[in-house]
Design an enzyme around this catalytic site. Structure first.
Site, PDB file in Angstrom:
ATOM      1  N   ASN A   1     -10.314   0.104   1.238  1.00 35.35           N
ATOM      2  CA  ASN A   1      -8.861   0.168   1.079  1.00 35.35           C
ATOM      3  C   ASN A   1      -8.495  -0.242  -0.350  1.00 35.35           C
ATOM      4  OD1 ASN A   1      -6.105  -0.306   1.088  1.00 35.35           O
ATOM      5  ND2 ASN A   1      -6.086  -1.418   3.023  1.00 35.35           N
TER       6      ASN A   1
ATOM      7  N   CYS B   1       0.818  -1.221   0.000  1.00 31.76           N
ATOM      8  CA  CYS B   1       0.000   0.000   0.000  1.00 31.76           C
ATOM      9  C   CYS B   1       0.846   1.263   0.000  1.00 31.76           C
ATOM     10  CB  CYS B   1      -0.931   0.005   1.209  1.00 31.76           C
ATOM     11  SG  CYS B   1      -1.984  -1.435   1.268  1.00 31.76           S
TER      12      CYS B   1
ATOM     13  N   HIS C   1      -2.836   6.975   3.640  1.00 29.72           N
ATOM     14  CA  HIS C   1      -3.389   5.779   3.009  1.00 29.72           C
ATOM     15  C   HIS C   1      -4.686   5.412   3.747  1.00 29.72           C
ATOM     16  CE1 HIS C   1      -4.089   1.824   1.650  1.00 29.72           C
ATOM     17  NE2 HIS C   1      -3.590   1.213   2.704  1.00 29.72           N
TER      18      HIS C   1
END
Ligand code: UT7
Length: 333
Positions: free
Chosen positions: A290, A117, A260
């Protein structure tokens, strides 16, 4: 063109698939509830790609959006860097090459970056280095994911967390007139001892698929949620603090922080640790869940659409995830 002395983000684009799946819809086939997902993560829905759509298809749409929103034409682009954990193919060819061909930009450099990520932050820094080195001048930095392709839809611990999407920043070389703007500092971190905490166990050279019967859990995301959570909170707080300290900034000097989007509780916990009001953080996890390497550029684009980004704004972007990896950048928009 003479050597660049600064690297600016020229424009930002994004794309998410049309199909929106709410928590209630997920609860129809997995033992979960809207109440649990919202209270533990802040997620309300996610966008999921069709079976026939690949990560490169999402990325191409985000790239075209970014080009359209810039003063550049497609032909000005001379590099493509793609951060993804869900490439079109395992190993090779790179997803960047597939995207390059779909964009009709055959001939320009193209490569993938794998950093979970945190991939978009790593990708920005690779691009910045290449631009300052004179190898490229206008680079598409894309974060793109079809996480639905590696989610175990029977595992409620993970399947509720992820969504599909893509974001693209165009990074450009600039001369002295623009030096006030651009990427000011980047911090990158990795700790491979945490590799097992967030992993797709099979399908690589360590555990090939050839000749074996595989179960769904072998080829889908396995995560030790608590360990990743603790790493995420610690690194989110530390990266923001270091970027501010290194640049002699207080929180009043920072216009917005774009973390994030993995879990709104992670963001809240880091905000508490830093004693920074939650309003400084841009959070859009409710609508997208996500999207791994795509989450930061999608958030940047959302913020821009809401007129939340002005030229000269000081922005901190910060990511964390598989590897374990983390990183952040201070930008002047
Ligand atoms: O982007 C990459 C980085 N990834 C992350 O940053 C994710 C980091 N981790 C997290 O965000 C959180 O750890 C989770 C959201 C994954 C889990 O939240 P948690 O508060 O740590 O929950 P937990 O794992 O401690 O589980 C609590 C309970 C368990 O039940 P028992 O054992 O206490 O009876 C789980 O079985 O919640 C249960 N549970 C669920 N219940 C309903 C787990 N998932 C679900 C679900 N629906 N979807």
């Amino acid at each position: 063109m003479k050597h660049a002395t600064a690297v600016t983000i020229e424009s930002i684009g994004s794309f998410v698939p049309q199909r929106r799946v709410t928590n209630d819809q997920l609860a129809e086939f997995v033992d979960t509830s809207d109440q649990w997902i919202r209270s533990h993560t802040g997620i309300g829905a996610r966008h999921l790609a069709e079976d026939t759509t690949a990560t490169s298809d999402l990325a191409v749409q985000a790239a075209l959006d970014a080009i359209e929103r810039s003063d550049l034409t497609k032909e000005d682009i001379d590099g493509i860097i793609v951060a993804t954990a869900t490439p079109d193919y395992v190993g090779f060819p790179s997803t960047a090459c597939i995207i390059q061909d779909k964009l009709g930009l055959n001939g320009i450099a193209a490569l993938d970056v794998v950093a979970g990520c945190t991939g978009f932050i790593y990708g920005l820094e690779v691009a910045r280095g290449m631009i300052l080195g004179g190898t490229m001048h206008h680079v598409l930095v894309i974060g793109a994911e079809k996480l639905s392709s590696i989610v175990n839809w029977k595992d409620r611990n993970t399947c509720v967390l992820f969504g599909d999407g893509a974001g693209c920043a165009i990074l450009s070389a600039s001369g002295s007139a623009d030096e006030r703007r651009g990427i000011k500092q980047t911090i990158l971190y990795a700790d491979g001892s945490g590799a097992d905490c967030l992993i797709v166990p099979r399908g690589g050279s360590k555990a090939p698929l050839q000749g074996v019967t595989v179960a769904a859990e072998d080829v889908t995301i396995a995560m030790e949620g608590r360990k990743v959570y603790n790493f995420a909170v610690a690194k989110l707080a530390e990266t923001i603090r270091t970027l501010m300290e290194d640049n002699d900034l207080t929180i009043d000097d920072v216009d917005r922080i774009i973390p994030h989007q993995a879990n709104s509780r992670i963001i809240q916990a880091a905000a508490n640790r830093l004693k920074i009001p939650m309003e400084k953080f841009f959070v859009n996890i409710e609508d997208y869940a996500n999207t791994s390497a795509a989450s930061i550029p999608i958030a940047l684009k959302n913020l821009e659409d809401q007129k939340g980004l002005k030229k000269g704004d000081r922005i901190i972007i910060v990511g964390f995830g598989a590897g374990l990896t983390s990183g952040g950048s201070l930008l002047v928009w």
